[in-house]
Design an enzyme around this catalytic site. Structure first.
Site, PDB file in Angstrom:
ATOM      1  N   LYS A 178      59.681 -43.327 106.391  1.00  0.00           N
ATOM      2  CA  LYS A 178      60.923 -43.847 106.981  1.00  0.00           C
ATOM      3  C   LYS A 178      60.527 -45.037 107.841  1.00  0.00           C
ATOM      4  CE  LYS A 178      63.605 -44.080 110.055  1.00  0.00           C
ATOM      5  NZ  LYS A 178      63.985 -45.400 110.620  1.00  0.00           N
ATOM      6  N   CYS A 202      51.578 -52.416 120.743  1.00  0.00           N
ATOM      7  CA  CYS A 202      51.412 -51.223 121.593  1.00  0.00           C
ATOM      8  C   CYS A 202      50.164 -51.336 122.462  1.00  0.00           C
ATOM      9  CB  CYS A 202      51.332 -49.976 120.732  1.00  0.00           C
ATOM     10  SG  CYS A 202      50.031 -50.084 119.499  1.00  0.00           S
ATOM     11  N   GLU A 224      51.596 -41.518 117.882  1.00  0.00           N
ATOM     12  CA  GLU A 224      51.051 -42.759 118.452  1.00  0.00           C
ATOM     13  C   GLU A 224      52.213 -43.442 119.168  1.00  0.00           C
ATOM     14  OE1 GLU A 224      49.190 -44.680 115.084  1.00  0.00           O
ATOM     15  OE2 GLU A 224      47.518 -43.291 115.147  1.00  0.00           O
ATOM     16  N   GLU A 247      56.855 -49.667 130.266  1.00  0.00           N
ATOM     17  CA  GLU A 247      56.532 -50.496 129.101  1.00  0.00           C
ATOM     18  C   GLU A 247      57.695 -51.441 128.816  1.00  0.00           C
ATOM     19  OE1 GLU A 247      56.665 -48.821 125.051  1.00  0.00           O
ATOM     20  OE2 GLU A 247      54.700 -49.722 124.712  1.00  0.00           O
TER      21      GLU A 247
HETATM   22  P1  NAD Z   1      61.239 -46.149 118.156  1.00  0.00           P
HETATM   23  O1  NAD Z   1      60.729 -44.912 118.743  1.00  0.00           O
HETATM   24  O2  NAD Z   1      62.560 -46.653 118.580  1.00  0.00           O
HETATM   25  O3  NAD Z   1      61.342 -46.014 116.558  1.00  0.00           O
HETATM   26  C1  NAD Z   1      60.221 -45.680 115.757  1.00  0.00           C
HETATM   27  C2  NAD Z   1      60.716 -45.035 114.481  1.00  0.00           C
HETATM   28  O4  NAD Z   1      61.318 -43.779 114.801  1.00  0.00           O
HETATM   29  C3  NAD Z   1      61.763 -45.844 113.740  1.00  0.00           C
HETATM   30  O5  NAD Z   1      61.548 -45.735 112.361  1.00  0.00           O
HETATM   31  C4  NAD Z   1      63.063 -45.154 114.153  1.00  0.00           C
HETATM   32  O6  NAD Z   1      64.119 -45.318 113.237  1.00  0.00           O
HETATM   33  C5  NAD Z   1      62.602 -43.713 114.191  1.00  0.00           C
HETATM   34  N1  NAD Z   1      63.443 -42.821 114.996  1.00  0.00           N
HETATM   35  C6  NAD Z   1      64.157 -43.124 116.103  1.00  0.00           C
HETATM   36  N2  NAD Z   1      64.783 -42.014 116.576  1.00  0.00           N
HETATM   37  C7  NAD Z   1      64.448 -41.001 115.752  1.00  0.00           C
HETATM   38  C8  NAD Z   1      64.780 -39.612 115.696  1.00  0.00           C
HETATM   39  N3  NAD Z   1      65.584 -39.046 116.591  1.00  0.00           N
HETATM   40  N4  NAD Z   1      64.255 -38.861 114.701  1.00  0.00           N
HETATM   41  C9  NAD Z   1      63.435 -39.406 113.777  1.00  0.00           C
HETATM   42  N5  NAD Z   1      63.101 -40.722 113.764  1.00  0.00           N
HETATM   43  C10 NAD Z   1      63.590 -41.502 114.748  1.00  0.00           C
HETATM   44  O7  NAD Z   1      60.092 -47.239 118.384  1.00  0.00           O
HETATM   45  P2  NAD Z   1      60.164 -48.800 118.035  1.00  0.00           P
HETATM   46  O8  NAD Z   1      61.091 -49.446 119.001  1.00  0.00           O
HETATM   47  O9  NAD Z   1      60.376 -48.964 116.571  1.00  0.00           O
HETATM   48  O10 NAD Z   1      58.659 -49.257 118.333  1.00  0.00           O
HETATM   49  C11 NAD Z   1      58.208 -49.680 119.591  1.00  0.00           C
HETATM   50  C12 NAD Z   1      57.462 -48.561 120.293  1.00  0.00           C
HETATM   51  O11 NAD Z   1      56.389 -48.125 119.461  1.00  0.00           O
HETATM   52  C13 NAD Z   1      56.797 -48.987 121.592  1.00  0.00           C
HETATM   53  O12 NAD Z   1      56.971 -47.975 122.554  1.00  0.00           O
HETATM   54  C14 NAD Z   1      55.312 -49.108 121.226  1.00  0.00           C
HETATM   55  O13 NAD Z   1      54.409 -48.947 122.289  1.00  0.00           O
HETATM   56  C15 NAD Z   1      55.187 -48.020 120.216  1.00  0.00           C
HETATM   57  N6  NAD Z   1      54.032 -48.245 119.349  1.00  0.00           N
HETATM   58  C16 NAD Z   1      52.921 -47.447 119.507  1.00  0.00           C
HETATM   59  C17 NAD Z   1      51.806 -47.667 118.715  1.00  0.00           C
HETATM   60  C18 NAD Z   1      50.572 -46.824 118.857  1.00  0.00           C
HETATM   61  O14 NAD Z   1      49.718 -46.909 117.982  1.00  0.00           O
HETATM   62  N7  NAD Z   1      50.434 -46.024 119.892  1.00  0.00           N
HETATM   63  C19 NAD Z   1      51.820 -48.699 117.766  1.00  0.00           C
HETATM   64  C20 NAD Z   1      52.966 -49.496 117.650  1.00  0.00           C
HETATM   65  C21 NAD Z   1      54.077 -49.256 118.440  1.00  0.00           C
END
Ligand code: NAD
Length: 487
Positions: free
Chosen positions: A179, A289, A255, A391
């Protein structure tokens, strides 16, 4: 007419039965990139069933070498369509071609080769055991695939972060339902065709498009036939997914977010530290991230460092992906820009001084509807202010002076996150000492984002659970059985 982005289920592209769609909008100029067909419960059911059935098909009987060969063909397939992936990734994210062509697409391909080769070469553990009769016993470990893996990925490095999980999942013999983020659906969809061309059996790789709550993400996380969930995204989303995974005791790998620090000691090579911080704070418009939003600089070199970083940031060329000399694109969306701008405003309200930026740049009329933002540097931020604690995920950082090592380590560790940090010093003893004391899953000394895919990757505290990368991913992507043979 806008292109359609579809689900990829059982080796075929398909719309959603509900007919629900949403628009994929360019962060560069607000134009319509594509119409995305949203997966609801029916499509998620079909994708998971297809992945479950594929666990019993030809994929299950393939040798590791046969799987390895298909994974290499997938990597070659991405490289053969490099420009198509590059254009799609840059259209969805607005990032410069220069960034995606060096990072996103090559790493997206490499993730298949590296993990295919790793799984082929990793030994299983064995233990010879003494027994009362003197004959002994032999224990050995056998790894089998975990089953259907749900991969839920974010928008900041879409192809790279999704394949970082799909690569090892497939190398270990699992099947996947992916997804991708609703902001960046295209490269994951494109990968379906590459999978078919590489000869991957139908149903092994499936894609469902949509949002989180009440959409593809939540239905996938809750699906009882998903055996494990690997997630990259915000910490609060990770918490929701963990709750879903608790039903049926499904394994998770998380992550999540970070509030990473850089520490620049007065014995550092200042120019190298400035160059490294330019990357860690501003590359990908600060949407990494591992990026640095807190930069602790020793008071003896503070002014020099601040002047040089401000000069570097002032020279950044903000513009569209194909713009000449462009090294910073827009943020992913207007919604995200509103969030970042709210921090820009809060910084000033809470007493930070703006050294550079702090707002929205003037852009040519053609790009007026883009999600542009200025690279921003603050001085004088208080340790308890929002821009030092939370963040932001934008092109910005606070420069914070310090006097001694213990003090700076305590301040750097005073955060709920624990993903990454970088230390800049020419003193080797100090490098080891401070790196070992930083509470983070990854620490770089005199560098940033230098990644060997064989090493462990993951975060401490609120930044995640578990480690992927190298053999560490095997713990998550396989089930380890111990077989004990009495001799
Ligand atoms: P997000 O949590 O909004 O979304 C990530 C994914 O989760 C998307 O595909 C989204 O549609 C899905 N999602 C959202 N709500 C959900 C739910 N209730 N159930 C299932 N899936 C759901 O994150 P984002 O805004 O896409 O990404 C940015 C964040 O990701 C930042 O906090 C960043 O630090 C983090 N990040 C972490 C790493 C790492 O390796 N630690 C790497 C990249 C990004």
């Amino acid at each position: 007419m806008a292109q359609n982005v579809l689900q990829f289920i059982d080796g075929e592209y398909t719309k959603g039965a509900s007919g629900a769609t949403f628009e994929n909008i360019s962060p560069v100029d607000g134009s319509l990139i594509s119409i995305v067909h949203e997966a609801k419960k029916d499509e998620v059911d079909r994708a998971v069933s297809s992945a479950k059935a594929a666990l019993r098909g030809p994929w299950a009987s393939m040798s590791i070498s046969e799987r390895n060969s298909i994974l290499h063909k997938i990597a070659d397939g991405i490289n053969a369509r490099f420009d198509e992936f590059l254009k799609a990734e840059c259209a969805d994210t607005g990032k410069p071609y220069s960034v995606a062509s060096h990072i996103d697409i090559p790493r997206g391909a490499a993730n298949f080769k590296v993990f295919a080769d790793l799984v082929k070469n990793v030994p299983d553990e064995t233990f010879h055991m003494e027994t009362p009769d003197g004959a002994g016993a032999l224990n050995y470990g056998q790894r089998s695939p975990k089953g259907v893996i749900a991969v839920i990925s974010p928008w900041n490095l879409p192809l790279l972060l999704m394949t970082w999980k799909v690569g090892p999942a497939l190398a270990c013999g699992n099947t996947v339902v992916v997804k991708p983020s609703e902001e960046t659906p295209t490269t994951t969809a494109l990968l379906g065709q590459v999978m078919n061309d590489a000869g991957l059996p139908k149903g092994v790789f499936n894609v469902v498009q949509g949002f989180g709550p009440d959409s593809a993400g939540a239905y996938l996380a809750e699906h009882p036939d998903v055996n494990a969930i690997t997630f990259t995204g915000e910490t609060r989303t990770g918490e929701i997914i963990m709750k879903a995974a608790a039903v049926g005791l499904r394994n998770i790998s998380m992550e999540c977010g970070g509030k990473n620090s850089a520490i620049v000691f007065d014995d550092a090579d200042v120019n190298k530290a400035v160059a490294g911080t330019m990357r860690s704070a501003f590359v990908n418009c600060g949407q990494v991230c591992l990026g640095t939003e807190r930069v602790y600089v020793h008071k003896n070199i503070f002014n020099e460092f601040a002047e040089k970083l401000a000069k570097g940031a002032r020279d950044l060329v903000v513009g569209p992906p194909d713009g000449e000399n462009v090294n910073m694109g827009p943020l992913i969306s207007h919604e995200h820009r509103d969030k970042v701008l709210s921090y820009y405003n809060k910084a000033v309200e809470q007493g930070s001084e703006v050294l550079l930026g702090g707002g929205v740049p003037d852009m040519p009329t053609k790009y007026a509807k883009g999600a542009w933002i200025e690279p921003t540097i603050w001085l004088g931020s208080k340790d308890d202010s929002a821009v030092v604690r939370e963040e932001i995920f934008g092109p910005c950082c606070s420069l914070l002076p310090f006097e001694d090592e213990d003090e700076v380590l305590a301040r750097a560790n005073d955060t709920k996150y624990g993903l990454a940090g970088s230390i800049w010093t020419e003193n080797t003893s100090r490098a080891h000492r401070t790196a070992q004391k930083l509470d983070a899953g990854l620490v770089w000394v005199n560098s940033w984002f230098l990644r060997d895919l064989r090493t462990a990757f993951g975060g401490a505290k609120h930044s995640g659970i578990g480690r992927e990368g190298g053999v560490h991913g095997l713990e998550f992507y396989t089930e380890l059985k111990n077989i004990c043979i009495k001799l």
